[in-house]
Design a protein around this motif. Structure first.
Motif, PDB file in Angstrom:
ATOM      1  N   VAL A   1       5.273  13.129  -2.238  1.00 47.71           N
ATOM      2  CA  VAL A   1       5.245  12.099  -1.190  1.00 47.71           C
ATOM      3  C   VAL A   1       6.656  11.576  -0.964  1.00 47.71           C
ATOM      4  O   VAL A   1       7.263  10.992  -1.874  1.00 47.71           O
ATOM      5  N   PRO A   2       7.199  11.764   0.246  1.00 49.48           N
ATOM      6  CA  PRO A   2       8.536  11.234   0.533  1.00 49.48           C
ATOM      7  C   PRO A   2       8.505   9.723   0.674  1.00 49.48           C
ATOM      8  O   PRO A   2       7.603   9.156   1.291  1.00 49.48           O
ATOM      9  N   CYS A   3       9.498   9.051   0.098  1.00 50.05           N
ATOM     10  CA  CYS A   3       9.602   7.594   0.165  1.00 50.05           C
ATOM     11  C   CYS A   3      10.834   7.225   0.991  1.00 50.05           C
ATOM     12  O   CYS A   3      11.942   7.716   0.726  1.00 50.05           O
ATOM     13  N   TYR A   4      10.646   6.345   1.964  1.00 50.78           N
ATOM     14  CA  TYR A   4      11.714   5.945   2.880  1.00 50.78           C
ATOM     15  C   TYR A   4      12.120   4.504   2.612  1.00 50.78           C
ATOM     16  O   TYR A   4      11.316   3.674   2.176  1.00 50.78           O
ATOM     17  N   ALA A   5      13.379   4.209   2.910  1.00 42.79           N
ATOM     18  CA  ALA A   5      13.906   2.868   2.671  1.00 42.79           C
ATOM     19  C   ALA A   5      13.654   1.935   3.842  1.00 42.79           C
ATOM     20  O   ALA A   5      13.784   0.724   3.703  1.00 42.79           O
ATOM     21  N   ALA A   6      13.304   2.482   5.034  1.00 40.90           N
ATOM     22  CA  ALA A   6      13.097   1.655   6.217  1.00 40.90           C
ATOM     23  C   ALA A   6      11.841   2.113   6.959  1.00 40.90           C
ATOM     24  O   ALA A   6      11.621   3.323   7.104  1.00 40.90           O
TER      25      ALA A   6
ATOM     26  N   LYS B   1      -5.025  11.821   1.946  1.00 39.02           N
ATOM     27  CA  LYS B   1      -3.845  12.165   1.149  1.00 39.02           C
ATOM     28  C   LYS B   1      -2.681  11.287   1.577  1.00 39.02           C
ATOM     29  O   LYS B   1      -2.486  11.058   2.771  1.00 39.02           O
ATOM     30  N   PRO B   2      -1.903  10.771   0.629  1.00 41.42           N
ATOM     31  CA  PRO B   2      -0.696  10.023   1.019  1.00 41.42           C
ATOM     32  C   PRO B   2       0.251  10.926   1.790  1.00 41.42           C
ATOM     33  O   PRO B   2       0.553  12.042   1.376  1.00 41.42           O
ATOM     34  N   VAL B   3       0.695  10.453   2.944  1.00 39.67           N
ATOM     35  CA  VAL B   3       1.595  11.230   3.778  1.00 39.67           C
ATOM     36  C   VAL B   3       3.038  10.856   3.481  1.00 39.67           C
ATOM     37  O   VAL B   3       3.897  11.719   3.302  1.00 39.67           O
ATOM     38  N   LEU B   4       3.303   9.559   3.416  1.00 40.60           N
ATOM     39  CA  LEU B   4       4.644   9.089   3.101  1.00 40.60           C
ATOM     40  C   LEU B   4       4.547   7.646   2.618  1.00 40.60           C
ATOM     41  O   LEU B   4       3.488   7.020   2.705  1.00 40.60           O
ATOM     42  N   ALA B   5       5.654   7.142   2.112  1.00 40.79           N
ATOM     43  CA  ALA B   5       5.680   5.776   1.589  1.00 40.79           C
ATOM     44  C   ALA B   5       6.963   5.096   2.034  1.00 40.79           C
ATOM     45  O   ALA B   5       7.966   5.751   2.336  1.00 40.79           O
ATOM     46  N   VAL B   6       6.909   3.746   2.099  1.00 42.66           N
ATOM     47  CA  VAL B   6       8.083   2.942   2.442  1.00 42.66           C
ATOM     48  C   VAL B   6       8.334   1.967   1.299  1.00 42.66           C
ATOM     49  O   VAL B   6       7.449   1.210   0.913  1.00 42.66           O
ATOM     50  N   ARG B   7       9.535   2.024   0.777  1.00 38.75           N
ATOM     51  CA  ARG B   7       9.926   1.074  -0.274  1.00 38.75           C
ATOM     52  C   ARG B   7      11.249   0.471   0.162  1.00 38.75           C
ATOM     53  O   ARG B   7      12.312   1.057  -0.026  1.00 38.75           O
ATOM     54  N   THR B   8      11.164  -0.675   0.804  1.00 42.35           N
ATOM     55  CA  THR B   8      12.340  -1.273   1.421  1.00 42.35           C
ATOM     56  C   THR B   8      13.404  -1.605   0.384  1.00 42.35           C
ATOM     57  O   THR B   8      13.125  -2.015  -0.744  1.00 42.35           O
ATOM     58  N   GLY B   9      14.648  -1.406   0.815  1.00 46.29           N
ATOM     59  CA  GLY B   9      15.769  -1.761  -0.033  1.00 46.29           C
ATOM     60  C   GLY B   9      16.071  -0.769  -1.128  1.00 46.29           C
ATOM     61  O   GLY B   9      16.971  -1.002  -1.936  1.00 46.29           O
ATOM     62  N   GLN B  10      15.324   0.333  -1.184  1.00 40.97           N
ATOM     63  CA  GLN B  10      15.551   1.317  -2.227  1.00 40.97           C
ATOM     64  C   GLN B  10      16.151   2.602  -1.635  1.00 40.97           C
ATOM     65  O   GLN B  10      16.035   2.884  -0.451  1.00 40.97           O
ATOM     66  N   THR B  11      16.773   3.390  -2.471  1.00 42.92           N
ATOM     67  CA  THR B  11      17.275   4.690  -2.039  1.00 42.92           C
ATOM     68  C   THR B  11      16.095   5.605  -1.723  1.00 42.92           C
ATOM     69  O   THR B  11      15.092   5.605  -2.438  1.00 42.92           O
ATOM     70  N   GLU B  12      16.207   6.370  -0.624  1.00 42.35           N
ATOM     71  CA  GLU B  12      15.117   7.276  -0.260  1.00 42.35           C
ATOM     72  C   GLU B  12      14.988   8.362  -1.322  1.00 42.35           C
ATOM     73  O   GLU B  12      15.989   8.904  -1.791  1.00 42.35           O
ATOM     74  N   TRP B  13      13.745   8.666  -1.683  1.00 47.34           N
ATOM     75  CA  TRP B  13      13.508   9.595  -2.763  1.00 47.34           C
ATOM     76  C   TRP B  13      12.161  10.253  -2.579  1.00 47.34           C
ATOM     77  O   TRP B  13      11.429   9.969  -1.630  1.00 47.34           O
ATOM     78  N   LEU B  14      11.837  11.172  -3.478  1.00 49.50           N
ATOM     79  CA  LEU B  14      10.579  11.911  -3.408  1.00 49.50           C
ATOM     80  C   LEU B  14       9.768  11.596  -4.646  1.00 49.50           C
ATOM     81  O   LEU B  14      10.183  11.870  -5.765  1.00 49.50           O
TER      82      LEU B  14
ATOM     83  N   MET C   1       5.899  -1.892  -1.876  1.00 57.41           N
ATOM     84  CA  MET C   1       5.862  -0.498  -1.439  1.00 57.41           C
ATOM     85  C   MET C   1       4.650  -0.284  -0.544  1.00 57.41           C
ATOM     86  O   MET C   1       3.541  -0.682  -0.879  1.00 57.41           O
ATOM     87  N   ILE C   2       4.864   0.349   0.585  1.00 56.58           N
ATOM     88  CA  ILE C   2       3.792   0.627   1.549  1.00 56.58           C
ATOM     89  C   ILE C   2       3.531   2.126   1.555  1.00 56.58           C
ATOM     90  O   ILE C   2       4.447   2.923   1.737  1.00 56.58           O
ATOM     91  N   THR C   3       2.264   2.514   1.365  1.00 53.97           N
ATOM     92  CA  THR C   3       1.892   3.924   1.405  1.00 53.97           C
ATOM     93  C   THR C   3       1.030   4.176   2.626  1.00 53.97           C
ATOM     94  O   THR C   3       0.058   3.455   2.864  1.00 53.97           O
ATOM     95  N   VAL C   4       1.382   5.198   3.400  1.00 53.73           N
ATOM     96  CA  VAL C   4       0.617   5.565   4.592  1.00 53.73           C
ATOM     97  C   VAL C   4      -0.315   6.704   4.236  1.00 53.73           C
ATOM     98  O   VAL C   4       0.115   7.748   3.747  1.00 53.73           O
ATOM     99  N   THR C   5      -1.628   6.475   4.452  1.00 54.30           N
ATOM    100  CA  THR C   5      -2.648   7.478   4.183  1.00 54.30           C
ATOM    101  C   THR C   5      -3.493   7.664   5.436  1.00 54.30           C
ATOM    102  O   THR C   5      -3.743   6.708   6.167  1.00 54.30           O
TER     103      THR C   5
END
Length: 310
Positions: free
Chosen positions: A40-45, A23-36, A1-5
């Motif tokens: 912090v919003p988490c993106y799959a790509a 503050k964490p702005v968003l996160a990337v968790r590859t291969g996972q369903t996008e969620w909150l 998981m990658i977190t952008v701060t």
């Protein structure tokens, strides 16, 4: 998981994302369903996350612009309110349109509403030059399309003939003929007001003259306008660069700010079209306009504040 701060040390030269520091702005968790995750919003790509971050920075920069709302000088609000009170609903007569626009300090060419052939001839004689003659008739909103405009009319005989031609064409629908001195310029713009049922008055601008019917190239913004809003609006349509080149942009900006002030002060003005606004290297001139009034409708002030929400 990658977190952008956004670290405090980096800041931002434009101030666009500085307030997001540490503050964490968003996160990337590859291969996972996008969620909150919390807030912090988490993106799959990564690409989708980068796009969202770019939009976030763009909006933050837009919100951080200076918000100066200049108050136009020379506005006679009492006269303008009186005009609206006298004409509670419908399209204003041309002479009332001229008075209302002048009450807000707009550079209006003006003219004479002639109800007889002799009156029209006298008006042309007073202007001492070629005139434009425009029919004022019931249900005639687009005068050029409806055969209600004659340009470059010179001489008493030609004026009388044009007046009679309007009488023959429109019959009992004719309420008069608006006589104006001829005007010319380098560019023609449209400036107007449209009322949205939810957000209230919008100021619109774009290509004017005959081009406005051929090319739908316009931009719009909520009234009232800040100086930055006016600049964005002035350059917000596709042909703006070519149209404004070599013209008096300060004069165009002033017209937009005055029209926005009119729209905000008079919610009864539900539709306003200035077309054309002739623009030269030394100023602007309102050659033709129409205004429709109706009882003001309530709007949601919270929706209008969304454009300023951080």
């Amino acid at each position: 998981m990658i977190t952008v701060t956004v670290p405090t040390a980096l800041g931002d030269p434009t101030g666009a994302v500085h307030r997001l520091a540490d503050k964490p702005v968003l996160a990337v968790r590859t291969g996972q369903t996008e969620w909150l995750a919390g807030d912090v919003p988490c993106y799959a790509a990564p690409a989708r996350a980068a796009t969202a971050l770019a939009r976030l920075a763009e909006r933050a920069e837009w919100l951080d612009r200076p918000r100066e709302y200049p108050k136009p000088t020379g506005v006679d609000l009492q006269t303008a309110q009186g005009i609206v009170a006298r004409n509670r609903e419908g399209w204003l007569p041309p002479d009332e349109v001229v008075r209302l626009l002048k009450a807000f300090g707009l550079p209006v060419l003006g003219g004479t509403l002639a109800t007889t052939e002799e009156h029209a001839v006298a008006a042309q004689r007073a202007y001492d030059g070629p005139v434009a003659m425009k029919a004022v008739a019931e249900d005639l909103l687009h005068k050029s399309k409806g055969g209600g405009v004659v340009l470059g009319v010179a001489g008493e005989g030609a004026v009388a003939e044009a007046f009679r031609a309007f009488q023959d064409r429109f019959g009992d629908r004719l309420r008069g003929v608006f006589v104006q001195p001829m005007a010319s310029g380098e560019r023609e713009l449209l400036v107007g007001v449209a009322t949205d049922a939810k957000f209230g008055p919008l100021v619109v601008t774009g290509l004017g003259g005959v081009d406005t019917d051929l090319i739908d190239d316009r931009s719009a913004a909520l009234a009232p306008l800040s100086t930055a809003d006016a600049d964005d609006l002035m350059r917000g349509y596709r042909a703006a660069g070519a149209v404004l080149e070599g013209t008096d942009e300060a004069a165009v900006r002033d017209v937009l700010l005055r029209v926005a002030d009119l729209a905000a002060a008079l919610p009864e003005v539900t539709e306003l079209d200035i077309n054309p606004l002739i623009v030269t290297s030394t100023g602007c001139l309102v050659v033709d306009a129409r205004i429709r009034v109706a009882p003001a409708q309530p709007i949601d002030p919270f929706l209008r504040q969304l454009r300023r929400t951080r």
